[in-house]
Design a protein around this motif. Structure first.
Motif, PDB file in Angstrom:
ATOM      1  N   ARG A   5       0.827  -1.208   0.000  1.00 46.88           N
ATOM      2  CA  ARG A   5       0.000   0.000   0.000  1.00 46.88           C
ATOM      3  C   ARG A   5       0.861   1.258   0.000  1.00 46.88           C
ATOM      4  NH1 ARG A   5      -5.022   1.438   0.819  1.00 46.88           N
ATOM      5  NH2 ARG A   5      -5.665  -0.701   1.200  1.00 46.88           N
ATOM      6  N   GLU A   6       1.904   1.265   0.831  1.00 44.39           N
ATOM      7  CA  GLU A   6       2.745   2.454   0.896  1.00 44.39           C
ATOM      8  C   GLU A   6       3.503   2.678  -0.408  1.00 44.39           C
ATOM      9  OE1 GLU A   6       2.705   4.720   3.375  1.00 44.39           O
ATOM     10  OE2 GLU A   6       1.027   3.455   3.939  1.00 44.39           O
ATOM     11  N   ASP A  27       0.843   4.082  -2.774  1.00 45.54           N
ATOM     12  CA  ASP A  27       0.321   5.405  -2.433  1.00 45.54           C
ATOM     13  C   ASP A  27       1.374   6.498  -2.454  1.00 45.54           C
ATOM     14  OD1 ASP A  27      -2.139   4.315  -2.124  1.00 45.54           O
ATOM     15  OD2 ASP A  27      -2.100   4.231   0.059  1.00 45.54           O
ATOM     16  N   HIS A  51       3.084   7.291  -6.640  1.00 41.23           N
ATOM     17  CA  HIS A  51       2.561   8.651  -6.807  1.00 41.23           C
ATOM     18  C   HIS A  51       3.656   9.602  -7.280  1.00 41.23           C
ATOM     19  CE1 HIS A  51       0.399  12.358  -5.773  1.00 41.23           C
ATOM     20  NE2 HIS A  51       1.498  12.734  -5.136  1.00 41.23           N
ATOM     21  N   GLU A  67      -2.115   0.448   8.692  1.00 43.73           N
ATOM     22  CA  GLU A  67      -1.366   1.651   8.385  1.00 43.73           C
ATOM     23  C   GLU A  67       0.033   1.635   8.988  1.00 43.73           C
ATOM     24  OE1 GLU A  67      -2.625   3.558   6.347  1.00 43.73           O
ATOM     25  OE2 GLU A  67      -4.683   2.900   6.343  1.00 43.73           O
ATOM     26  N   GLN A 117       1.830   8.898   9.201  1.00 45.55           N
ATOM     27  CA  GLN A 117       0.881   8.960   8.101  1.00 45.55           C
ATOM     28  C   GLN A 117       0.413  10.401   7.916  1.00 45.55           C
ATOM     29  OE1 GLN A 117      -0.445   6.533   5.972  1.00 45.55           O
ATOM     30  NE2 GLN A 117       1.206   5.233   6.722  1.00 45.55           N
ATOM     31  N   ARG A 164      -6.558   9.779   7.172  1.00 41.73           N
ATOM     32  CA  ARG A 164      -5.684   9.124   6.205  1.00 41.73           C
ATOM     33  C   ARG A 164      -6.477   8.629   5.000  1.00 41.73           C
ATOM     34  NH1 ARG A 164      -3.101   7.260  11.051  1.00 41.73           N
ATOM     35  NH2 ARG A 164      -4.261   5.305  11.030  1.00 41.73           N
ATOM     36  N   ARG A 221      -5.589   9.744   1.241  1.00 37.04           N
ATOM     37  CA  ARG A 221      -5.221   8.768   0.218  1.00 37.04           C
ATOM     38  C   ARG A 221      -6.201   8.801  -0.959  1.00 37.04           C
ATOM     39  NH1 ARG A 221      -0.054   8.426   1.170  1.00 37.04           N
ATOM     40  NH2 ARG A 221       0.513   7.216   3.023  1.00 37.04           N
ATOM     41  N   GLN A 223      -5.248  11.804  -2.991  1.00 34.86           N
ATOM     42  CA  GLN A 223      -3.972  11.536  -3.657  1.00 34.86           C
ATOM     43  C   GLN A 223      -4.157  10.623  -4.863  1.00 34.86           C
ATOM     44  OE1 GLN A 223      -1.112   8.812  -1.752  1.00 34.86           O
ATOM     45  NE2 GLN A 223       0.384  10.469  -1.888  1.00 34.86           N
ATOM     46  N   GLU A 224      -4.934   9.563  -4.700  1.00 36.75           N
ATOM     47  CA  GLU A 224      -5.163   8.635  -5.806  1.00 36.75           C
ATOM     48  C   GLU A 224      -5.950   9.311  -6.926  1.00 36.75           C
ATOM     49  OE1 GLU A 224      -5.017   5.300  -8.118  1.00 36.75           O
ATOM     50  OE2 GLU A 224      -3.929   5.710  -6.244  1.00 36.75           O
TER      51      GLU A 224
END
Length: 367
Positions: A175-176, A179, A183, A238, A242, A275, A279, A282-283
């Motif tokens: 995930r990190e 993300d 990115h 998570e 964050q 968060r 996210r 951001q996505e």
């Protein structure tokens, strides 16, 4: 230090030798039949592991006809260590007692005499001793097996726990990587592509093309790594630190697209909810850069009643999209994250050729 037991054949040979010594101690040259029976009884101990009951029955006549009893006691012990039938063991112990008390061919068993009763008690105790000892050995063997099973189960549980922790860590890392790292690399590729198209300088164009090509290759490798990590990952959790709502403006400003942020959310929302909002934005901005070059975006983040709603809308692209690699994990990850928080995500094209993404989360615990 673990003491090793002698091999089974060696143990059996030793018991046969002890039984033969017992026979020789009661040797009577005038009774060859009895002595032959005693010798046969001693050698029958070689069958005690495979046929314990038959071995005991073969040794019983020796007790009945002579004073050599060691072979029969050994056979009774073996039977008790292998059999779980308490009634059978009691009958065998009684048979040994009566055989030892009886002297054939001239039996003399007078229970009216005190000496006979004392001898009977002693003989019964002698028969009970190998039975109890055999049962004790059987119990010890069962306990050892249970302990081995428990140890095996515990080791298996520890292995499963370690695998679960590893899978969770892999899911977190996947995930990190998607993300954050993807990115940033996507932004580099988009900027390099824009520079390549917009500059007239040959050297700058070549450098931009190289940067874009390397960025695309890096994205391909990242997508592959994320796929491998997700293949063995569990439910994502998570990592710290964050981002929070305070970082939204910086995210929008550095997105590389013209975007307008409108929000009325308080900054004391639960960290997990903050968060999720970050996210999602951001996505959404990453997808606008990748799939709608030249488009503008508007972000509405508001607190309505018992829900937090995030709406990201972009206009139609003004130029063709660059062919960037994608594994389509972004929206899947957003839906998973929203589901964990009890929310939903919807997305789809707009009538003017743009795209809209909506996130709705329950605002429990907000002040």
């Amino acid at each position: 230090m673990i003491r090793r037991r002698p091999p089974a054949p060696l143990q059996d040979a030793a018991l046969v030798a002890v039984s033969l010594i017992d026979v020789s101690a009661h040797f009577d040259a005038g009774e060859p039949l009895r002595m032959a029976c005693a010798v046969a009884s001693a050698f029958s101990l070689l069958l005690r592991r495979r046929l314990p009951l038959l071995t005991f029955l073969l040794t019983l006549p020796t007790v009945l006809f002579s004073d050599a009893v060691i072979a029969s006691l050994v056979a009774l012990f073996t039977l008790a260590s292998l059999s779980r039938h308490r009634t059978l063991l009691a009958v065998c112990a009684m048979a040994f007692t009566l055989s030892d008390m009886t002297s054939l061919p001239s039996p003399n068993l007078d229970l009216a005499q005190t000496a006979t009763l004392i001898t009977l008690g002693y003989t019964a105790a002698t028969a009970a001793a190998p039975v109890f000892l055999g049962q004790l050995v059987q119990t010890r063997r069962d306990l050892s097996l249970r302990l081995a099973e428990i140890s095996e189960v515990r080791d298996h549980e520890q292995l499963l726990t370690a695998q679960a922790v590893l899978a969770k860590e892999r899911a977190q890392l996947a995930r990190e990587m998607h993300d954050v790292v993807s990115h940033q690399v996507s932004l580099i590729a988009v900027r390099a592509g824009a520079l390549q198209v917009g500059t007239a300088d040959a050297d700058a164009k070549e450098a931009a093309a190289t940067i874009r090509r390397l960025s695309v290759q890096t994205l391909d490798e990242l997508r592959h790594m994320v796929s491998v990590l997700r293949a063995s990952g569990g439910r994502p959790t998570e990592l710290t630190p964050q981002p929070s709502l305070a970082d939204l403006q910086q995210l929008v400003s550095g997105s590389g697209i013209e975007a307008k942020l409108m929000t009325d959310l308080p900054h004391d929302l639960p960290p997990t909810l903050q968060r999720a909002v970050y996210r999602t934005v951001q996505e959404a901005l990453t997808n606008v850069r990748k799939h709608a070059p030249g488009a503008t975006a508007s972000l509405h983040i508001r607190h309505e009643g018992d829900a937090v709603r995030v709406t990201v809308t972009n206009t139609a692209p003004t130029r063709p999209a660059l062919p960037l690699p994608s594994a389509h994990h972004g929206l899947v990850g957003l839906r998973q994250r929203a589901a964990l928080l009890g929310g939903t995500i919807t997305s789809g094209p707009t009538p003017d050729g743009g795209y809209e993404l909506c996130l709705e989360l329950p605002a429990e615990g907000t002040a």
